[in-house]
Design a protein around this motif. Structure first.
Motif: not given
Length: 237
Positions: A68-77
């Protein structure tokens, strides 16, 4: 960039992908959690920014993370509707497990042969540790499918072939889900046989016997098919 430097970068990328994949599948990085920042990974792992970005790209391609640009990288479901996963019903889970094992037969037999020729002492040690962890779990433990998969993922890593590694990482979440839904193919009664099969695979890899590694892996997966077919027959009654 020379060949040695390129190979080293690819190897470090593969290792980072495998490590993060294992953490995601193990629930250490649950769905919705934020991955460490690029700077933190660089500092902790001692890798370059290029390695981190290539690893993140692979994880995104495998549907394990999203940036998510400007927020970070997240694990998806990984259990989102539309993803490849087993039925919520036991019978569906068992049939899906059969399909996944058939896929693994076409993939892992050759991977075992290649791993026997290419594995390093460090990789064999990591594989030994993964195998010990798998052997220590009780047959009926919900986590047994995950730790067994980690042993097989280590074998794929030993091939040094990113396509084998990515393919195994990609089917990992589906594999664990459908086996858990199908019910325990590894029972108290056949646990000793399963452990012996895995040990035969490792022994062949350790002595760099490619043909024995292929044969041992084929036997293990065929026997796994038979065990899961037993679950299918029981649920069909």
């Amino acid at each position: 960039m020379d060949r040695v430097t390129t190979d080293r970068r690819l190897s470090m990328t593969q290792q980072l992908v495998v490590d993060l994949t294992q953490q995601i599948l193990a629930g250490e990085l649950p769905a919705g959690s934020k991955l460490p920042t690029e700077q933190v990974i660089i500092k902790e792992r001692g890798v370059s920014r290029t390695v981190v970005r290539e690893a993140m790209s692979r994880l995104q391609a495998e549907g394990l993370v999203e940036t998510r640009h400007g927020i970070g990288t997240f694990v998806v479901d990984t259990a989102r509707p539309g993803d490849f996963q087993g039925s919520k019903h036991v019978k569906g889970g068992a049939y899906d497990a059969l399909a996944v094992i058939e896929l693994r037969l076409s993939l892992e037999v050759e991977a075992a042969g290649i791993a026997a020729q290419r594995s390093t002492p460090e990789q064999l040690q990591a594989m030994r540790e993964a195998l010990d962890a798998a052997n220590a779990f009780e047959a009926t433990d919900d986590e047994s499918a995950r730790v067994d998969f980690e042993f097989h993922l280590q074998i794929a890593q030993c091939t040094g072939n990113s396509f084998f590694i990515d393919a195994m990482a990609h089917v990992g979440s589906a594999l664990i889900a459908v086996i858990q839904q199908a019910g325990p193919a590894v029972t108290v009664e056949n646990r000793a046989l399963v452990i012996r099969e895995r040990e035969q695979i490792y022994a062949a890899l350790a002595r760099r016997d490619a043909e024995a590694a292929r044969a041992s892996m084929r036997l293990h997966l065929i026997n796994m098919l038979q065990r899961i077919r037993g679950v299918v027959e029981l649920t069909a009654q």
